[in-house]
Motif scaffolding. Structure first.
Motif, PDB file in Angstrom:
ATOM      1  N   TYR A  28      24.134  36.766  93.146  1.00 37.09           N
ATOM      2  CA  TYR A  28      23.327  37.986  93.219  1.00 37.09           C
ATOM      3  C   TYR A  28      22.161  37.831  94.193  1.00 37.09           C
ATOM      4  CZ  TYR A  28      20.927  42.214  91.720  1.00 37.09           C
ATOM      5  OH  TYR A  28      20.329  43.444  91.693  1.00 37.09           O
ATOM      6  N   HIS A  81      25.435  45.234  89.015  1.00 39.76           N
ATOM      7  CA  HIS A  81      25.069  45.285  87.596  1.00 39.76           C
ATOM      8  C   HIS A  81      25.916  46.294  86.839  1.00 39.76           C
ATOM      9  CE1 HIS A  81      21.577  42.600  87.490  1.00 39.76           C
ATOM     10  NE2 HIS A  81      21.258  43.071  88.693  1.00 39.76           N
ATOM     11  N   GLN A 129      25.257  35.719  88.530  1.00 41.40           N
ATOM     12  CA  GLN A 129      24.374  34.598  88.242  1.00 41.40           C
ATOM     13  C   GLN A 129      22.956  35.117  87.999  1.00 41.40           C
ATOM     14  OE1 GLN A 129      24.646  31.867  91.490  1.00 41.40           O
ATOM     15  NE2 GLN A 129      26.837  31.417  91.172  1.00 41.40           N
ATOM     16  N   SER A 130      22.175  34.371  87.280  1.00 42.90           N
ATOM     17  CA  SER A 130      20.809  34.784  86.986  1.00 42.90           C
ATOM     18  C   SER A 130      19.972  34.780  88.258  1.00 42.90           C
ATOM     19  CB  SER A 130      20.183  33.848  85.945  1.00 42.90           C
ATOM     20  OG  SER A 130      20.165  32.508  86.453  1.00 42.90           O
ATOM     21  N   CYS A 131      19.039  35.756  88.326  1.00 40.99           N
ATOM     22  CA  CYS A 131      18.174  35.911  89.511  1.00 40.99           C
ATOM     23  C   CYS A 131      16.891  35.122  89.276  1.00 40.99           C
ATOM     24  CB  CYS A 131      17.865  37.373  89.747  1.00 40.99           C
ATOM     25  SG  CYS A 131      16.936  37.705  91.258  1.00 40.99           S
ATOM     26  N   GLY A 132      16.611  34.149  90.162  1.00 43.85           N
ATOM     27  CA  GLY A 132      15.448  33.291  89.999  1.00 43.85           C
ATOM     28  C   GLY A 132      14.184  33.928  90.552  1.00 43.85           C
ATOM     29  N   GLU A 167      13.548  37.506  92.611  1.00 47.53           N
ATOM     30  CA  GLU A 167      12.608  38.537  92.160  1.00 47.53           C
ATOM     31  C   GLU A 167      11.557  38.841  93.217  1.00 47.53           C
ATOM     32  OE1 GLU A 167      11.048  37.032  88.578  1.00 47.53           O
ATOM     33  OE2 GLU A 167      12.892  37.338  87.404  1.00 47.53           O
TER      34      GLU A 167
END
Length: 527
Positions: free
Chosen positions: A214, A133, A141-144, A148
């Motif tokens: 990520y 970060h 890429q977005s963390c799903g 989480e």
């Protein structure tokens, strides 16, 4: 005509003039030998102050010399004890002081390394998650939802690991060992290599390529935390569980009085076995009382005090060379001729000592019972008084202590325990017994029966330093027949280990029908 009789180089001549001449030569020869010995000896005499009643002090040898007349009101007896120390002893004491300073430095250095390694272990997974970060946030890429959920897993695993490491490693040190603990050092090296290898892989495969996945980075951090938890489980097995099963039986003998105990130990190194033995020693062995050992020495000195050896050969080459040897042989022969009566003296001395102990004990028991009876009367009277006039246990102990002080002092002197109990400690124990409503027998048990070392004041055991002496390396494990010594100032503990044998058990089957029998009774009876 003079007569002459010779035996083993010692001659006895008649004649006044010759005897006086020989006596003058002997006196001159003895004066020369004494002056020569006084010039050749190199020793230092240290006068220690009398107010040091520590069992661990080098001044407490033989008869204890301290102000033990606390039971009387008019006189106080003090004294000094003298001991000779050679130059080698002074060098050894200086070396022990330097070693103690080195041990303190090594202990803080080891603690510093452990803290640094712990911080590296706990900050590494967090760094794996934070660095992407900070370095390439726009490429990630977005963390799903699954990613989480891994965050929660990492947080709880790190918390569990933190508590487990605190419970296992961050405990108060029980002792300072001469060598490093091998298994703990191996675990530290393993953790360091493990974390370094993860950092190398992270730098090559993630930092250089700036990986955009990520979720894979988070899974990589989770795998590191899982591996650290498994290493902590390995530490529990090596440091705690491995030594629980008894494998050796050790015999511990105190060198001065022959007090002996047996313990079962597991797979331990020599230094850790010594630590376990010392922990048992303070709780199981009775307190070491060097005053009880002076009786045999004084008895032997008394037997040899009446023996005198005269050398009438005059000064000469052979006589001067064999003087000491001949004197020792003559004294041993004379002592052997008197050994037939020494056992009678020992018997009557011990019988007289036991009689005196029983007499002092009876007087002490009566005095203490009367004092506790007086306490009960005082308690009954205080119940009728106002709340402000009630006496606390400390004042009650000080009030009744003079009635038993003299009897207690005489008993402690007779049993050679006066250096173990001070007036302040006895009053504190008496106040404790009054507070908890204990009986006179409970109060006297601490003085009638010698207890373990921890029962006495902290001065008797807190500052004691032990030296481990072993032919084998102290980091090596116990083996069958291992012998090592634990030395302190006044005595040493001799430890010998024996391996517990392998036990072979067999089974024997017993048929349940073999226990059955038939009782036949005849219907006809004899008339």
């Amino acid at each position: 005509m003079d007569t002459e009789s010779t035996y083993s180089g010692y001659s006895y001549y008649s004649g006044r003039s010759r005897g006086s001449h020989r006596h003058g030569e002997r006196s001159r020869d003895r004066h020369k030998s004494r002056s020569k010995d006084s010039r050749s000896e190199k020793s230092v005499t240290i006068n220690t102050p009398p107010a040091e009643p520590l069992l661990g002090d080098s001044a407490v040898r033989g008869e204890q010399v301290q102000d033990d007349n606390w039971g009387e009101t008019t006189t106080a007896v003090t004294g000094t004890s003298e001991h000779s120390l050679s130059q080698e002893d002074i060098v050894r004491i200086t070396k022990d002081l330097e070693d103690s300073v080195g041990l303190d430095c090594r202990r803080y250095f080891t603690l510093t390394l452990a803290v640094i390694l712990g911080l590296l272990v706990f900050l590494t997974p967090l760094a794996f998650l934070v660095l992407p970060h900070l370095l390439w946030p726009e490429k990630l890429q977005s963390c799903g939802t699954a990613c989480e959920g891994l965050f929660i897993s990492v947080a709880f695993k790190l918390l569990i690991l933190l508590l487990a490491v605190w419970a296992l490693f961050f405990r108060p040190p029980r002792a300072g060992l001469p060598r490093v603990f091998v298994f703990r050092a191996l675990l530290a090296v393993l953790v360091l290599l493990f974390v370094v290898s993860y950092w190398l892989f992270y730098g090559v495969r993630i930092l250089d390529s700036q990986d955009e996945n990520y979720q894979g980075i988070v899974q990589y951090a989770v795998s590191l935390v899982d591996a650290l938890l498994f290493i902590h489980y390995l530490a529990i097995v090596l440091l705690e569980l491995r030594q629980l099963q008894p494998c050796f039986s050790v015999c511990v003998t105190r060198s001065t009085d022959g007090e002996m105990r047996h313990y079962n130990l597991g797979q331990l190194s020599i230094q850790r076995a010594a630590l376990a033995i010392l922990e048992h020693y303070y709780c199981d062995f009775p307190v070491h009382n060097p005053a009880l050992l002076s009786a045999s020495k004084s008895r032997a000195a008394k037997h040899l005090a009446g023996l005198k050896v005269y050398n009438v050969d005059g000064p000469g080459n052979n006589a001067a060379a064999g003087l000491a040897h001949s004197q020792s042989r003559a004294m041993i022969a004379a002592a052997a001729r008197r050994r037939d009566t020494s056992h009678n003296e020992l018997y009557y001395e011990e019988a007289e000592h036991e009689r005196r102990v029983r007499k002092r004990k009876a007087r002490l028991v009566v005095a203490v019972e009367e004092a506790f009876t007086h306490i009960k009367r005082m308690q009954e009277e205080e119940q009728k008084k106002a709340p402000g006039d009630v006496m606390d246990p400390r004042e009650a102990a000080q009030a009744i202590f003079p009635s038993m002080a003299r009897a207690l002092q005489k008993y402690l002197r007779t049993t050679k325990q006066q250096h173990c109990h001070s007036m302040e400690s006895i009053q504190q124990h008496l106040a404790f017994c009054i507070t908890n409503n204990m009986t006179p027998k409970a109060f006297l048990d601490s003085y009638l029966t010698p207890g373990p070392t921890l029962q006495y004041s902290r001065d008797h055991w807190l500052a004691r330093q032990w030296t481990l002496s072993s032919e084998a390396s102290v980091t090596s494990g116990l083996k069958d027949g291992t012998v090592f010594l634990l030395k302190c100032v006044d005595f040493s503990l001799v430890v010998t280990s024996k391996k517990i044998p392998y036990i072979q058990m067999s089974e024997e089957y017993i048929d349940p029908k073999s226990h059955k029998f038939v009782l036949r009774l005849q219907s006809e009876t004899s008339v």
